[in-house]
Design an enzyme around this catalytic site. Structure first.
Site, PDB file in Angstrom:
ATOM      1  N   GLY A 210      -4.596  -1.597  -4.268  1.00 41.39           N
ATOM      2  CA  GLY A 210      -3.248  -1.058  -4.415  1.00 41.39           C
ATOM      3  C   GLY A 210      -2.479  -1.296  -3.132  1.00 41.39           C
TER       4      GLY A 210
ATOM      5  N   GLY B  94      -2.569   5.792  -2.708  1.00 40.99           N
ATOM      6  CA  GLY B  94      -3.552   6.788  -3.089  1.00 40.99           C
ATOM      7  C   GLY B  94      -4.938   6.234  -3.302  1.00 40.99           C
ATOM      8  N   LYS B  95      -5.142   4.966  -2.969  1.00 35.97           N
ATOM      9  CA  LYS B  95      -6.424   4.322  -3.268  1.00 35.97           C
ATOM     10  C   LYS B  95      -7.601   4.959  -2.536  1.00 35.97           C
ATOM     11  CE  LYS B  95      -5.133   0.455  -0.324  1.00 35.97           C
ATOM     12  NZ  LYS B  95      -3.900   1.119   0.093  1.00 35.97           N
TER      13      LYS B  95
ATOM     14  N   THR C   7     -14.254   0.639   8.363  1.00 36.36           N
ATOM     15  CA  THR C   7     -14.105  -0.656   9.030  1.00 36.36           C
ATOM     16  C   THR C   7     -12.983  -0.674  10.058  1.00 36.36           C
ATOM     17  OG1 THR C   7     -12.601  -1.482   7.332  1.00 36.36           O
ATOM     18  CG2 THR C   7     -14.964  -1.874   6.989  1.00 36.36           C
TER      19      THR C   7
ATOM     20  N   HIS D 208      -7.744  10.451   7.650  1.00 34.20           N
ATOM     21  CA  HIS D 208      -8.824  10.149   6.704  1.00 34.20           C
ATOM     22  C   HIS D 208     -10.025  11.053   6.968  1.00 34.20           C
ATOM     23  CE1 HIS D 208      -7.935   6.361   4.359  1.00 34.20           C
ATOM     24  NE2 HIS D 208      -6.858   6.472   5.117  1.00 34.20           N
TER      25      HIS D 208
ATOM     26  N   ARG E 122      -9.698  14.692   5.769  1.00 32.32           N
ATOM     27  CA  ARG E 122      -9.788  14.865   4.325  1.00 32.32           C
ATOM     28  C   ARG E 122     -11.235  14.997   3.849  1.00 32.32           C
ATOM     29  NH1 ARG E 122      -6.405  10.435   2.591  1.00 32.32           N
ATOM     30  NH2 ARG E 122      -8.293   9.234   2.344  1.00 32.32           N
ATOM     31  N   ARG E 123     -12.159  14.455   4.625  1.00 28.91           N
ATOM     32  CA  ARG E 123     -13.561  14.439   4.221  1.00 28.91           C
ATOM     33  C   ARG E 123     -14.282  15.695   4.704  1.00 28.91           C
ATOM     34  NH1 ARG E 123     -12.977   9.053   6.225  1.00 28.91           N
ATOM     35  NH2 ARG E 123     -14.430   9.399   7.933  1.00 28.91           N
TER      36      ARG E 123
END
Length: 167
Positions: free
Chosen positions: A9, A14-15, A35, A50, A53-54
């Site tokens: 996307g 939102g991928k 990566t 990121h 969020r995890r």
């Protein structure tokens, strides 16, 4: 159960969130193969978002170049590779043979015994870039995405946070 899912996307489509949900659907703990490399403050902020969020159900493996090795070392748990486009950037800017690395990655995906979800950017939907390196990157990303999509069991196109099944 081995399964390969490619989620593509545009930027901010939102991928990654879709990929995280799909990966956790295979069970926990899950492995996040990152990566990205933080060469500036803006990238540090993106990576931090990121990571925030995890939760505890994730183990992060930072691997900017050797995806085949990272997949081999983490087989046995569901894995999320985020993202192929940054991995390709690292390959190209590092002077590596990205085509050989891409072929090796596709062969490695077929050998996995645990699920792999891969995130990539769809970069070919916009205008033609003005410089040679950007055009080479756009073309390389398109080819790499085709190669991985061909070996994937499922391909999802993310649009406005919504997954559209392509394959």
């Amino acid at each position: 159960m081995s399964q390969t899912i490619l989620i593509t996307g545009g930027v901010r489509s939102g991928k990654s969130a879709i990929a995280e949900g799909r990966t956790l659907g295979f069970g926990t703990p899950a492995v996040y193969i990152a990566t990205a490399q933080a060469f500036d403050g803006e990238m540090e902020t993106r990576i931090a978002a990121h990571q925030a969020r995890r939760g505890a159900e994730w183990r992060t493996v930072q691997e900017p170049l050797d995806l085949v090795g990272a997949l081999a070392a983490t087989d046995g748990a569901p894995r999320l590779v985020d993202c192929l486009t940054l991995w390709l950037t690292n390959q190209m800017l590092g002077g590596h043979d990205w085509q050989a690395a891409g072929r090796d990655l596709c062969a490695a995906l077929a050998r996995q015994t645990s699920p792999v979800v891969l995130v990539t950017n769809e970069v070919g939907l916009g205008i033609v870039p003005e410089n040679r390196l950007a055009r080479e990157f756009r073309d390389a990303a398109g080819l790499l995405n085709q190669w991985v999509a061909a070996v994937a069991d499922e391909v999802i196109f993310a649009v406005a946070g919504l997954p559209m099944k392509v394959k």
